[in-house]
Design a protein around this motif. Structure first.
Motif, PDB file in Angstrom:
ATOM      1  N   LEU A 124     -18.944  47.465   8.581  1.00  0.00           N
ATOM      2  CA  LEU A 124     -19.937  47.648   7.518  1.00  0.00           C
ATOM      3  C   LEU A 124     -19.349  48.445   6.365  1.00  0.00           C
ATOM      4  N   HIS A 137     -16.851  46.398   4.456  1.00  0.00           N
ATOM      5  CA  HIS A 137     -17.541  45.387   3.663  1.00  0.00           C
ATOM      6  C   HIS A 137     -18.096  46.001   2.377  1.00  0.00           C
ATOM      7  N   TYR A 149     -24.052  41.562   3.629  1.00  0.00           N
ATOM      8  CA  TYR A 149     -23.500  41.884   4.951  1.00  0.00           C
ATOM      9  C   TYR A 149     -24.420  41.316   6.016  1.00  0.00           C
TER      10      TYR A 149
END
Length: 747
Positions: free
Chosen positions: A144, A147, A156
């Motif tokens: 995460l 990203h 995401y």
């Protein structure tokens, strides 16, 4: 001298003229902005009050030659996080977001950079609400964070492919969280599971985001890429055109609705030469062993009707992403289920004697005879014939009978009489040692060794008659794939025309028109492509002599392929058993290649089995015969193979040696089946799959949540009648469940 002065009247008129000109210029400027370019300014104002989301394109379907769909699209419900909106919503509700510091390279120099701590924002601002609704799921926090730093334009995917009850729960409750969106995406569905998995391949997320295209949208949802085999080779045609969703922003800049949507367009449909029924027959027959490859060819045009490999895998495991543990299990499996053995290169053993036979005929050895005394000496090495272990010899033989009994001694001498140059010429004419042009992942070209090849690959060695003797019986450095052997035997079966193999038959747009290339011609020509004409080197009568030898192998007493006899159809073929080395482990490889009907061949079947302790005739032969018998019976309407879902083929002990293969009602073998050719053991070339799938990382400590785990959807057989979703996305929904209440996007 007196200067003449302007009268007050003229001065007033001059000032008035200047004022009029100024007013005209101002009016012209206002007209230019508000009228001539009014649309541009209006668009800019409108653009400031809306956001755009790129909708991924919908891939075309992959079908067999009869139009049966093998790969389609289904609906996948996902929970996406729009991370910039999430940070913005956190700031509006709670004030300045928590910050995290990390080391980054700025202008080529390392520097400490502070940014919103996206992990804390998710864990403190989003997850608690999801936990209240039992909708939270463990995730990988490092993924995460990565990203957020690198792909802020791309949503995401927090939960992929959620099941229907979870989707219904999202629909029933107002989650009310900024940056949380429910998306319906078309994803791939491999209709029959592991059937033809090594041909079809799989898709995954792109390796890199197209930054230039992403800047055109507020939020960017990329297309999936073909990662292997047909999905990769035909990606440009399968890929459709993306759509756009226009979202409305309110006065505070928050997104509160959808203005309009331009739906994506589906890509072209790819029709293969594969017949799904023949593919199912080959897949079923091959499951009698643990590691093997098989190919079924139409010798009259080079069309591949089936290509099977075991063990196999289910490409649905890669959709929408494959779990890290499942990916590791596939890669560490000692049987290598991702390897396509039909395009891997291994020592062909006596099946290569077809090429040696043609090479000798090219050198006018039609009537040559050689004596088998149990072996032949070259230099200091004595090359045995396989019958030496049985304590007898073949005696003096001509070519057809030498093929029948697969006499090694004959072919040692015959090959040297023909010369390695002639063997090399015939081999290359038939595609030995060359790629097929199919663009299948990891295809191995194999080796057609000779003096020039030796000088490049083993410069410390010198070519000798002993090397030629090894090549003549398909040992030494000789490596051939089942596909290459099938095409070589197809050339002899049809009387001398060597085709390139064809796997893609045609590519059609959604309206049924053919996809055209830049020259206005069909992107995939439907006419066969000829590699060479064998009749330029050998006469039709000489080719018929080789065909006669292959007929003797199966149909005369003493032939090594007696197991391949069928009651109502005349079959011709050749057995082979070779020594091979894979990753330092030596084992036998069993081969059988056959075609039928003999007079007017319709099918060529090539089967290769690794780890054989028995002969080619008793291990590979029964498999090829079962395929051929069922395919011919299906043509006569006496057998109907049902195409159904297949689980991956996998044996508990894939390295266990195989003595023989038998099916109920199968033919019995004979005492004249050849053993492994006594030659140099070669290292095999396995078709490696270097694809990089979309791997879903395992949750880490910071990504652990207390809520219930969200189940992934399990695709069910699609309904027969297309509904609105199917017409829109070009695929079928996973189950005939009631549609959920439309979800209001929550940012």
């Amino acid at each position: 001298m007196n200067r003449r002065r302007l009268s007050p009247r003229l001065r007033i008129q001059f000032v008035g003229l200047l004022m009029i000109l100024g007013m005209a210029a101002l009016g012209l400027r206002l007209w230019w902005i508000q009228v001539a370019h009014g649309a541009e300014w209006t668009a800019q104002i409108r653009g400031s009050s809306q956001a755009t989301v790129r909708i991924p394109s919908v891939r075309g379907e992959i079908k067999d030659r009869n139009g049966l769909t093998l790969v389609q699209n289904r609906a996948s419900y996902e929970v996406d996080f729009y991370l910039p909106e999430m940070v913005k919503g956190y700031r509006e509700r709670f004030g300045p977001p928590p910050l995290a510091e990390h080391r980054a390279i700025i202008s080529g120099m390392p520097k400490d950079v502070k940014e919103p701590d996206i992990i804390k924002i998710v864990n403190n601002g989003i997850v608690p609400r999801l936990e209240d609704l039992d909708l939270a799921r463990d995730y990988n926090s490092k993924n995460l964070e990565r990203h957020y730093r690198n792909d802020t334009e791309v949503p995401y995917s927090y939960i992929k492919d959620i099941d229907f009850p979870t989707m219904a729960k999202f629909s029933e409750h107002d989650v009310g969280l900024p940056g949380v969106d429910i998306a319906i995406k078309p994803v791939r569905s491999y209709v029959y599971g592991a059937l033809a998995s090594h041909i079809l391949g799989y898709v995954g997320a792109p390796d890199d985001t197209n930054k230039e295209e992403a800047r055109k949208f507020t939020f960017y949802q990329g297309d999936v890429d073909g990662k292997s085999n047909i999905e990769k080779a035909m990606d440009d045609y399968l890929r459709g055109k993306p759509g756009v969703r226009y979202l409305r922003r309110n006065a505070k800049g928050a997104i509160d609705g959808v203005l309009k949507e331009d739906p994506p367009q589906q890509g072209a449909n790819v029709f293969l030469t594969i017949d799904a029924r023949i593919q199912a027959i080959a897949d079923e027959a091959l499951r009698a062993v643990s590691r093997a490859g098989a190919v079924v060819i139409d010798p009259n045009n080079g069309n591949i009707l089936a290509m099977a490999s075991v063990p196999s895998f289910d490409p649905n495991a890669f959709i929408p992403s494959i779990k890290a543990k499942d990916w590791q299990a596939l890669r560490k499996d000692e049987a290598d289920p991702l390897v396509n053995r039909a395009i891997s290169a291994l020592p062909p053993g006596s099946t290569f004697k077809l090429i040696t036979s043609l090479a000798g005929l090219r050198k006018n050895l039609t009537n040559a005879k050689f004596n088998c005394g149990g072996g032949v000496s070259y230099g200091e090495h004595f090359f045995q014939c396989w019958v030496a272990s049985k304590h007898y010899t073949h005696g003096t033989l001509g070519l057809a009978d030498a093929i029948k009994v697969s006499c090694d001694s004959f072919f040692y001498q015959y090959g040297n009489a023909a010369g390695i140059q002639s063997i090399d010429i015939i081999g290359k004419m038939l595609g030995i040692g060359e790629e097929s042009g199919l663009q299948l992942s990891g295809e191995q070209a194999g080796n057609m060794p000779g003096p020039e090849w030796m000088q490049i690959h083993h410069p410390q060695e010198r070519w000798s008659q002993a090397q030629t003797a090894n090549v003549s019986i398909g040992q030494g450095y000789t490596l051939v794939s089942p596909l290459q052997l099938a095409m070589a035997y197809a050339t002899v079966a049809n009387g001398g025309t060597c085709f390139y193999p064809r796997l893609v038959d045609k590519v059609l747009n959604q309206d049924g028109s053919p996809v055209l290339d830049e020259h206005g011609k069909p992107a995939v020509p439907q006419t066969p492509r000829m590699r060479s004409d064998l009749r330029r080197e050998v006469t039709p009568d000489q080719i018929e002599l080789v065909r006669k030898g292959l007929w003797k192998v199966v149909n005369e007493d003493g032939g090594t392929g007696g197991r391949a006899r069928l009651k109502d159809v005349v079959v011709a073929g050749k057995t082979g058993t070779a020594q091979a080395t894979e990753r330092g482990h030596e084992e036998n490889v069993a081969w059988f290649v056959c075609f039928a009907p003999f007079e007017h061949p319709k099918y060529v079947v090539a089967v290769m089995v690794q780890g054989a302790s028995g002969h080619g005739g008793e291990v590979a032969g029964p498999i090829a015969t079962r395929v051929l018998e069922r395919v011919l019976a299906q043509d006569e309407g006496k057998f109907d193979m049902q195409v159904a879902w297949l689980a991956p083929a996998h044996h508990a002990n894939p390295l266990q040696l195989i003595k023989a293969v038998s099916y109920a009602g199968g033919n019995l073998g004979s005492e004249d089946e050849e053993g492994a050719d006594n030659g140099q053991s070669a290292d095999v070339q396995m078709a490696s799959d270097n694809a990089s799938p979309d791997v879903e990382q395992e949750p880490d400590a910071q990504g652990k949540v207390k809520g219930a785990r969200v189940a992934r959807a399990v695709p069910a057989p699609p309904p027969r009648q297309p509904n609105f979703f199917e017409r829109l996305f070009g695929g079928k929904r996973p189950a005939p469940q009631p549609a959920p209440t439309p979800v209001r996007r929550r940012f």
